[in-house]
Motif scaffolding. Structure first.
Motif, PDB file in Angstrom:
ATOM      1  N   ASP A 198       0.838  -1.205   0.000  1.00 29.31           N
ATOM      2  CA  ASP A 198       0.000   0.000   0.000  1.00 29.31           C
ATOM      3  C   ASP A 198       0.871   1.251   0.000  1.00 29.31           C
ATOM      4  O   ASP A 198       0.505   2.267  -0.593  1.00 29.31           O
ATOM      5  CB  ASP A 198      -0.913  -0.005   1.234  1.00 29.31           C
ATOM      6  CG  ASP A 198      -1.928  -1.132   1.201  1.00 29.31           C
ATOM      7  OD1 ASP A 198      -2.351  -1.516   0.090  1.00 29.31           O
ATOM      8  OD2 ASP A 198      -2.280  -1.642   2.278  1.00 29.31           O
ATOM      9  N   ASP A 199       2.008   1.175   0.670  1.00 24.63           N
ATOM     10  CA  ASP A 199       2.935   2.295   0.763  1.00 24.63           C
ATOM     11  C   ASP A 199       4.277   1.860   0.192  1.00 24.63           C
ATOM     12  O   ASP A 199       4.999   1.068   0.811  1.00 24.63           O
ATOM     13  CB  ASP A 199       3.088   2.724   2.225  1.00 24.63           C
ATOM     14  CG  ASP A 199       3.984   3.945   2.397  1.00 24.63           C
ATOM     15  OD1 ASP A 199       4.585   4.396   1.402  1.00 24.63           O
ATOM     16  OD2 ASP A 199       4.100   4.432   3.541  1.00 24.63           O
ATOM     17  N   VAL A 200       4.633   2.345  -1.001  1.00 23.17           N
ATOM     18  CA  VAL A 200       5.870   1.906  -1.644  1.00 23.17           C
ATOM     19  C   VAL A 200       7.110   2.369  -0.884  1.00 23.17           C
ATOM     20  O   VAL A 200       8.194   1.823  -1.083  1.00 23.17           O
ATOM     21  CB  VAL A 200       5.943   2.392  -3.108  1.00 23.17           C
ATOM     22  CG1 VAL A 200       4.844   1.760  -3.940  1.00 23.17           C
ATOM     23  CG2 VAL A 200       5.893   3.919  -3.183  1.00 23.17           C
ATOM     24  N   GLU A 201       6.972   3.360  -0.011  1.00 29.50           N
ATOM     25  CA  GLU A 201       8.111   3.825   0.781  1.00 29.50           C
ATOM     26  C   GLU A 201       8.347   2.969   2.019  1.00 29.50           C
ATOM     27  O   GLU A 201       9.421   3.010   2.618  1.00 29.50           O
ATOM     28  CB  GLU A 201       7.897   5.288   1.210  1.00 29.50           C
ATOM     29  CG  GLU A 201       7.752   6.267   0.061  1.00 29.50           C
ATOM     30  CD  GLU A 201       9.076   6.569  -0.616  1.00 29.50           C
ATOM     31  OE1 GLU A 201      10.110   6.051  -0.166  1.00 29.50           O
ATOM     32  OE2 GLU A 201       9.071   7.321  -1.611  1.00 29.50           O
ATOM     33  N   ARG A 202       7.337   2.172   2.413  1.00 31.23           N
ATOM     34  CA  ARG A 202       7.466   1.311   3.605  1.00 31.23           C
ATOM     35  C   ARG A 202       6.916  -0.087   3.303  1.00 31.23           C
ATOM     36  O   ARG A 202       5.924  -0.534   3.900  1.00 31.23           O
ATOM     37  CB  ARG A 202       6.749   1.944   4.801  1.00 31.23           C
ATOM     38  CG  ARG A 202       7.447   3.191   5.333  1.00 31.23           C
ATOM     39  CD  ARG A 202       6.646   3.851   6.449  1.00 31.23           C
ATOM     40  NE  ARG A 202       6.425   2.968   7.593  1.00 31.23           N
ATOM     41  CZ  ARG A 202       7.312   2.741   8.549  1.00 31.23           C
ATOM     42  NH1 ARG A 202       8.518   3.320   8.488  1.00 31.23           N
ATOM     43  NH2 ARG A 202       7.038   1.942   9.555  1.00 31.23           N
ATOM     44  N   PRO A 203       7.550  -0.794   2.377  1.00 34.29           N
ATOM     45  CA  PRO A 203       7.017  -2.085   1.943  1.00 34.29           C
ATOM     46  C   PRO A 203       7.119  -3.194   2.977  1.00 34.29           C
ATOM     47  O   PRO A 203       6.508  -4.250   2.807  1.00 34.29           O
ATOM     48  CB  PRO A 203       7.869  -2.409   0.708  1.00 34.29           C
ATOM     49  CG  PRO A 203       9.153  -1.681   0.943  1.00 34.29           C
ATOM     50  CD  PRO A 203       8.762  -0.407   1.627  1.00 34.29           C
ATOM     51  N   ALA A 205       6.403  -2.716   6.291  1.00 37.02           N
ATOM     52  CA  ALA A 205       5.649  -2.309   7.480  1.00 37.02           C
ATOM     53  C   ALA A 205       4.920  -3.501   8.085  1.00 37.02           C
ATOM     54  O   ALA A 205       4.259  -4.269   7.379  1.00 37.02           O
ATOM     55  CB  ALA A 205       4.653  -1.211   7.117  1.00 37.02           C
ATOM     56  N   ASP A 229      12.368   0.734   5.837  1.00 41.03           N
ATOM     57  CA  ASP A 229      11.250   0.218   5.055  1.00 41.03           C
ATOM     58  C   ASP A 229      10.114  -0.310   5.915  1.00 41.03           C
ATOM     59  O   ASP A 229       9.144  -0.866   5.392  1.00 41.03           O
ATOM     60  CB  ASP A 229      11.735  -0.896   4.116  1.00 41.03           C
ATOM     61  CG  ASP A 229      12.476  -0.338   2.906  1.00 41.03           C
ATOM     62  OD1 ASP A 229      12.600   0.896   2.798  1.00 41.03           O
ATOM     63  OD2 ASP A 229      12.933  -1.142   2.070  1.00 41.03           O
ATOM     64  N   GLY A 230      10.225  -0.149   7.241  1.00 36.83           N
ATOM     65  CA  GLY A 230       9.095  -0.437   8.110  1.00 36.83           C
ATOM     66  C   GLY A 230       9.190  -1.670   8.974  1.00 36.83           C
ATOM     67  O   GLY A 230       8.289  -1.936   9.774  1.00 36.83           O
TER      68      GLY A 230
END
Length: 446
Positions: A198-203, A205, A229-230
């Motif tokens: 859902d969030d390409v900056e925090r794959p 998470a 990356d989460g």
């Protein structure tokens, strides 16, 4: 570790002198930073198949400037060459020469990515020739690119479609700065598994990850990248590295586990720690490794056995414990650090090369076992990476190793870490049993 030569030939008088003398001028590579554009210019998608249309439409949804035909003298960020339906070597000419017309328009650190299918025993001889021809073409092209540009390929195995999650994830990885030091390589997508974040900056998470050998160097950078990356981190290293391990763990808000991974119960200890602190384990990164270099004629039991025990035997035992546990998953990821020494060999490293070759064999053989649990196992094979270890290499040999690749420079720990983070993500769920080299592409051979 700083490459002073690369700094010198990229600025001022040193740049002018290097150009006049024809000396190597390694480009400053475009490496990933959160929030940066995926590519730095228009993306041209070449090909007349349905796969080319699907990929172009997908790239448009990423808010990229997508072209189906290049505009002369316009600086391009990437060329994507879709060759999934070639059935005869003559089918390569039209799309390949179309790409050739745009190569001089590629901007600094641009990307060329091919999308094709692997050759197989059930192919016709002509189709197999065409598909294998893509391999030779792409690897050769990657050695012609300049100014930090790279060329890599995605292989669609079996019935995998171009818009499958892991194909799109691999394409994003190759286009981005995450793949700065990955060059001349192919990545096979073998199934339609995987899901885009859902969030390409925090794959990563919500994921719980273990990293061994995390106190220093590449291991510490892997921890920082997974945290960015989460992921929630459990960091493992020897008690002797306890202070360094605690510092890294504090920096990434993770927990530290002082443990000798060669212990018979190491896998169980890792699981117990992860479950007690975080309830489960999703990602296992086998980074811990040592070298004990010596010519084989001078090799002894201690040097040989210590390298084998740490670099491969420990991974085998830990994996066995993880795969037997209900707490590993539900979509487990294992990523091991191999080495190009395990592919091409290296003088004085018979023990190390055997262990890293062993890692790659283990990954291939374990892939079906992990797939049965809904997961994947892959390996990253670094080449010359600028670390404390490579700093101890004699100067002349170090300089040769740095320049003997298409990018004419050593990689950074971050290059290895970015590749591991990609393979550890849910988006890479269709990539299993692969070894991806992070080596800047060797100048001789693949």
């Amino acid at each position: 570790m700083t490459d002073k030569y690369a700094q010198l030939v990229n600025q001022g008088l040193g740049k002018n002198v290097a150009k006049k003398l024809g000396l190597p001028q390694p480009a400053v590579l475009r490496r990933y930073e959160p929030g940066q554009p995926l590519v730095t210019g228009p993306v041209v998608v070449l090909g007349e198949t349905a796969a080319a249309d699907k990929l172009a439409a997908e790239l448009l949804s990423w808010d990229l400037d997508v072209r189906r035909h290049a505009v002369p003298r316009e600086k391009l960020g990437a060329i994507i060459l879709v060759l999934d339906e070639v059935a005869h070597p003559r089918d390569l000419e039209k799309p390949v020469l179309a790409a050739a017309g745009s190569l001089r328009d590629l901007g600094p650190c641009a990307r060329v990515v091919t999308v094709s299918r692997p050759s197989g025993e059930t192919d016709t001889p002509a189709a197999a020739a065409a598909r294998q021809g893509v391999d030779g073409f792409l690897r050769s092209l990657a050695k012609e690119l300049r100014a930090g540009a790279t060329g890599n390929g995605i292989l669609l195995d079996g019935g995998v479609e171009a818009a499958s999650p892991s194909v799109l994830a691999a394409l994003r990885f190759f286009l981005s700065g995450r793949s700065a030091y990955v060059d001349g390589q192919f990545l096979t997508v073998s199934s339609a598994a995987g899901s885009l974040p859902d969030d390409v900056e925090r794959p990563l998470a919500g994921k719980v990850a273990v990293v061994t050998g995390a106190a220093r160097g590449i291991g510490a950078q892997i921890a920082r990248t997974l945290h960015r990356d989460g992921a929630t981190l459990v960091l493992v290293d020897l008690p002797a590295a306890g202070d360094h391990l605690a510092a890294v763990a504090n920096a990434v808000k993770g927990t530290a586990l002082q443990l000798d991974i060669t212990r018979e119960d190491a896998g169980q200890r890792i699981l117990e720690h992860a479950v007690q602190r975080h309830g489960r384990l999703d990602i296992m990164v086998h980074n811990a490794g040592i070298t004990r270099d010596k010519l084989l004629a001078n090799m002894d039991h201690g040097r040989w056995s210590s390298v084998i025990n740490i670099n491969i035997s420990a991974q085998l035992r830990i994996n066995e414990a993880l795969l037997a546990s209900e707490h590993f998953g539900p979509a487990p990821r294992i990523v091991s650090v191999a080495s190009t020494s395990g592919i091409a060999g290296n003088r004085g490293q018979t023990n190390y090369a055997a262990s890293k070759g062993g890692v790659m064999g283990m990954v291939r053989a374990t892939s079906s076992l992990v797939a049965a649990a809904g997961g994947t196992i892959n390996a990253v094979a670094p080449g010359f990476i600028e670390t404390e270890m490579t700093e101890r290499i004699p100067f002349a040999l170090r300089e040769v190793a740095r320049r003997a690749n298409s990018l004419q420079q050593g990689g950074k720990p971050a290059d290895v870490a970015e590749t591991i983070a990609f393979l550890a993500s849910d988006a890479a769920g269709g990539i299993n049993g692969e070894v991806l080299r992070v080596c800047g592409q060797n100048m001789v051979g693949a």
